[in-house]
Enzyme design. Structure first.
Site, PDB file in Angstrom:
ATOM      1  N   LEU A   1     -28.741  30.222   5.063  1.00  5.99           N
ATOM      2  CA  LEU A   1     -30.050  30.182   4.433  1.00  5.99           C
ATOM      3  C   LEU A   1     -31.056  30.831   5.383  1.00  5.99           C
ATOM      4  O   LEU A   1     -31.587  30.198   6.286  1.00  5.99           O
ATOM      5  CB  LEU A   1     -30.443  28.745   4.103  1.00  5.99           C
ATOM      6  CG  LEU A   1     -29.482  27.978   3.179  1.00  5.99           C
ATOM      7  CD1 LEU A   1     -30.011  26.580   2.907  1.00  5.99           C
ATOM      8  CD2 LEU A   1     -29.238  28.730   1.877  1.00  5.99           C
ATOM      9  N   ASP A   2     -31.307  32.110   5.149  1.00  3.85           N
ATOM     10  CA  ASP A   2     -32.152  32.888   6.044  1.00  3.85           C
ATOM     11  C   ASP A   2     -33.618  32.480   5.906  1.00  3.85           C
ATOM     12  O   ASP A   2     -34.137  32.358   4.795  1.00  3.85           O
ATOM     13  CB  ASP A   2     -31.994  34.377   5.717  1.00  3.85           C
ATOM     14  CG  ASP A   2     -32.912  35.260   6.545  1.00  3.85           C
ATOM     15  OD1 ASP A   2     -32.692  35.340   7.769  1.00  3.85           O
ATOM     16  OD2 ASP A   2     -33.845  35.837   5.972  1.00  3.85           O
ATOM     17  N   ALA A   3     -34.285  32.285   7.056  1.00  6.05           N
ATOM     18  CA  ALA A   3     -35.732  32.002   7.099  1.00  6.05           C
ATOM     19  C   ALA A   3     -36.121  30.875   6.145  1.00  6.05           C
ATOM     20  O   ALA A   3     -37.225  30.873   5.582  1.00  6.05           O
ATOM     21  CB  ALA A   3     -36.521  33.268   6.787  1.00  6.05           C
ATOM     22  N   VAL A   4     -35.248  29.903   5.994  1.00  5.20           N
ATOM     23  CA  VAL A   4     -35.461  28.861   4.993  1.00  5.20           C
ATOM     24  C   VAL A   4     -36.685  28.002   5.299  1.00  5.20           C
ATOM     25  O   VAL A   4     -37.311  27.449   4.383  1.00  5.20           O
ATOM     26  CB  VAL A   4     -34.194  27.986   4.860  1.00  5.20           C
ATOM     27  CG1 VAL A   4     -33.953  27.180   6.134  1.00  5.20           C
ATOM     28  CG2 VAL A   4     -34.282  27.071   3.644  1.00  5.20           C
TER      29      VAL A   4
END
Length: 583
Positions: free
Chosen positions: A239-242
Site C-alpha cells: 500500500l504505497d503512501a497509504v
C-alpha cells in the site's frame, strides 16, 4: 453467508463501513464491496484467517527491483528479469517486489495512468504470471494518487461520471498550514474542467493527483484492482503512501482514523480470501506513527522498518552502534501474526524522517556531509513554518558505505557486507534492492539528464555487461552478490532467524551491534555479532549468555567457539559472526 462466521464477517465489515462512510447505506455498500473483491467465479472463505506466524519463515527474503532494471535492447525487460532471478537469485531469495509495472507518466511508475495493464515496454500479464509462479510476487497499489494524464483524471476534467467525483478538491483560501508534506512543490494545482476551474490536491507532484476516498466508488475500484493483481499471481500487496489516503482541510491529512479503517477493511477482505494475501504498508514516518499500522493485529500484516536504513548507515559510518542499539532495544517485537520488513535500500532515498528523535541533529549533519563527500545528494521537504528539512539521502547504499566520518579506508567491501548482514540478522523479513545486491555505483548521468535526485539510485544495467561482470570473480559486482548470496543461503536454514523468533539486543562494546535470536521452539539460539568499526574488537564469552554443555559454532566462518574463561571472541574490522548451538 448463513453461519455465525459469515455473520461475523458481515458485522465486522458493516462496522468499518459505518466508521468510514457514516452517511451511506452500509448494507448496500457491503454488497458492492463483496462483489468488487469476489466477482462471479470467486468466493470467500467460510472463516477468516486468524493471526499467526505461519505466513512467513526463515526461508523468506525479497528482492526489490524495477521491471526494467535490466535491459539488453532485444528482449522484454520482464523476461530478462525472470532470467536473472532464475539464474542468479534462485535459492537466495524466494520473493520479488516488482516496482510499479503499469503504464505511467512520471516518478518512474508512481504516476500510474492505467492500473489494469502492464506497461508494454516491460512485457505483459503473462510475464508477470511466470515470475509469480516461481517467486512470491509483490505489487504496488499506488492508491493515493494517479497520473494527471490518465483516463481517470481526463474523465474528471471532462465531467464524466464516475471520475468527476474521484479527485480531492480544495480552495487556496482553506487553512492548509498543518498539512504534512513530503515535497516542497505547491499542494494545490489549478486545473480547467468542464465545470470551471478547480484546485486539486497534489501531495507528491503536479503529475500525481490525489484521489478522494470520501467517495466509496474510489475504494470499490481499488478493490477490483487488488482482485486483478491477485488473479495474476500477486500475493503481497504494498500500500504505497497509504498514510496520506484520507484528507480533511484544517488537519495534517496524514494517519487520519478513516485511513486506518480502510486498511482494516482491506485486511479483513484479505483474511477472507481463498488466496493467501499479505498487506504491507509503506509509511516513511517516525517510529510510533509507523507502528500504528499494525493496528490491533487487524491492519497491515507487515510494515517497513524505516528507521533501519539511516541507523545502520550511521553505525558503519561512525563506527559506533550506540544509536542503532538504543533504538533496537526499545523496539517492540511485532505483534503476533505481524512482521517487520527490514531493508537498507530501496528505489527511494534513505529516509531521514524515521531518524527524527533517534539521531541527534549533529549526527545527521555528519551523515549528510559524509554522503556529499561520497557523491551523494540530499532531498528536502517543506515544513509548516515555510522552512525546509532533509527528507532523504539520495545514493546507492554501496556507494554510501564508501567512507566513514574519518574518511576513506580499505574496508569498503567488508563495511557494506556488514551493513547488509545486520538486515539478515534482525527480527523480520529481509529485503534487498537489486542495486545493493549488484554494488551499483551512483548514476550521476541520469540525475543530470532527468533533473531528479532519486535517479542516482535507479541505474539500468545492460544485461550482457552485467552477466560478464557477475561471471568475473574479481569484479565488485560478483564479489558482493556472492557474499550476500552465501549468507542468505545460510540464513534460510536457521530456525532462529524466523521473522518472529525471539530477539534481545545485547549490551556490548559500542563498536559491536549484537542481538540474540532464539527459534520459536527454543531449540536454536544464534548470537549475531556485527563489528561496525574499522577496529579489531575482542569480546569475552562471559558477556554472552551461552548455554552450558552446548557446542557453539560460527555459521559464517565455521569456527568452533571456545567457552574457556580466558578465551576471547575476536571480530576483525566489520566482521560478522552468527554463533549458534545448532549448526
Amino acid at each position: 453467508m448463513r453461519t455465525s462466521k459469515a455473520n461475523s464477517f458481515s458485522s465486522g465489515l458493516t462496522a468499518l463501513i459505518r466508521q468510514i462512510y457514516p452517511d451511506i447505506d452500509a448494507d448496500i455498500l457491503l454488497s458492492k464491496i463483496v462483489e468488487a473483491f469476489w466477482p462471479a467465479g470467486t468466493k470467500l472463505r467460510k472463516r477468516g484467517r486468524l493471526p499467526s506466524n505461519n505466513l512467513w519463515s526463515e526461508q523468506d527474503a525479497l528482492l526489490i527491483t524495477y521491471g526494467n532494471s535490466i535491459l539488453d535492447g532485444a528482449h522484454k525487460p520482464l523476461d530478462l528479469l525472470h532470467d536473472f532471478l532464475l539464474r542468479r537469485m534462485k535459492g537466495v531469495v524466494n520473493g520479488v517486489h516488482i516496482l510499479p509495472f503499469f503504464p505511467y507518466t512520471s516518478d518512474d511508475g508512481f504516476a500510474v495512468s492505467d492500473f489494469r495493464s502492464v506497461d508494454t515496454q516491460l512485457g505483459d500479464w503473462a510475464d508477470i504470471n511466470r515470475i509469480g509462479a516461481d517467486f512470491h510476487l509483490m505489487s504496488d497499489l499506488v492508491l493515493n494518487h494517479v497520473s494527471s494524464q490518465g483516463t481517470w483524471f481526463n474523465g474528471y476534467r471532462q465531467g464524466q461520471a464516475p471520475y468527476d467525483k474521484f479527485f480531492f478538491e480544495a480552495s487556496p483560501e482553506d487553512d492548509l498550514s498543518s498539512v504534512v508534506r513530503p515535497r516542497t512543490t505547491p499542494l494545490l494545482q489549478e486545473v480547467e474542467t468542464a465545470n470551471g476551474p478547480r484546485h486539486v490536491w497534489c501531495t507528491f507532484s503536479h503529475d500525481q493527483i490525489d484521489l478522494d476516498f470520501r467517495n466509496p466508488e474510489v475504494l470499490l475500484e481499488f478493490l477490483r484492482i487488488i482482485r486483478l493483481h491477485v488473479d495474476n499471481g500477486v500475493r503481497i500487496i504494498r500500500l504505497d503512501a497509504v498514510a496520506f489516503l484520507w484528507k480533511e482541510v484544517g488537519t495534517p491529512s496524514i494517519h487520519l482514523p478513516q485511513t486506518h479503517a480502510i486498511v482494516q477493511l482491506m485486511r479483513m477482505l484479505c483474511d477472507y480470501a481463498s488466496e493467501t494475501i499479505i498487506l504491507l504498508t509503506e509509511t516513511n514516518v517516525p517510529k510510533a506513527e509507523n507502528l500504528s499500522y499494525f493496528g490491533r493485529r487487524n491492519e497491515a500484516h507487515a510494515i517497513y522498518n524505516f528507521p533501519l536504513p539511516p541507523l545502520i548507515l550511521h553505525a558503519v559510518m561512525s563506527g559506533s552502534s550506540h544509536y542503532l542499539r538504543r533504538w533496537q532495544s526499545g523496539m517492540p517485537p511485532a505483534q503476533f501474526g505481524c512482521a517487520y520488513l527490514n531493508f537498507t535500500a530501496s528505489h527511494d532515498g534513505i529516509g531521514m524522517r524515521p531518524a527524527e528523535g533517534i539521531l541527534p541533529p549533529e549526527e545527521q549533519a555528519k551523515m549528510i556531509d559524509t554522503i556529499k563527500e561520497n557523491g551523494g545528494l540530499v532531498s528536502m521537504r517543506a515544513l509548516p513554518d515555510g522552512g525546509e528539512a532533509p527528507y532523504e539521502i539520495n545514493t546507492t547504499f554501496y556507494e554510501a558505505t564508501g567512507r566513514t566520518f574519518e574518511g576513506k579506508d580499505d574496508h569498503h567491501f567488508d563495511r557494506f557486507i556488514c551493513s547488509q548482514t545486520i538486515v539478515m540478522s534482525l527480527e523480520g523479513i529481509p529485503a534487498f534492492y537489486i542495486h545493493s545486491m549488484l554494488a551499483t555505483p551512483n548514476d550521476h548521468a541520469q540525475v543530470k539528464h532527468r533533473g531528479m535526485n532519486r535517479a542516482i539510485n535507479r541505474y539500468r544495467w545492460d544485461y550482457p555487461q552485467l552477466n560478464a561482470l557477475l561471471d568475473d570473480p574479481a569484479s565488485i559486482q560478483s564479489r558482493v552478490l556472492a557474499g550476500l548470496s552465501a549468507r542468505l543461503r545460510i540464513r534460510a536454514k536457521q530456525r532462529a532467524f524466523h521473522p518472529n523468533a525471539t530477539q534481545f539486543t545485547i549490551l556490548l562494546d559500542d563498536r559491536v551491534f549484537g542481538v540474540w535470536r532464539q527459534s520459536l521452539d527454543r531449540h536454536q539460539s544464534i548470537f549475531a555479532l556485527h563489528n561496525v568499526s574499522g577496529d579489531t574488537v575482542e569480546i569475552s564469552p562471559l558477556a554472552l549468555n551461552f548455554i552450558d554443555d552446548e557446542s557453539w559454532t560460527d555459521l559464517l566462518s565455521g569456527e568452533q567457539i571456545e567457552m574457556m574463561q580466558d578465551s576471547m571472541i575476536t571480530l576483525a574490522p566489520y566482521q560478522c559472526r552468527w554463533i549458534t548451538n545448532r549448526a
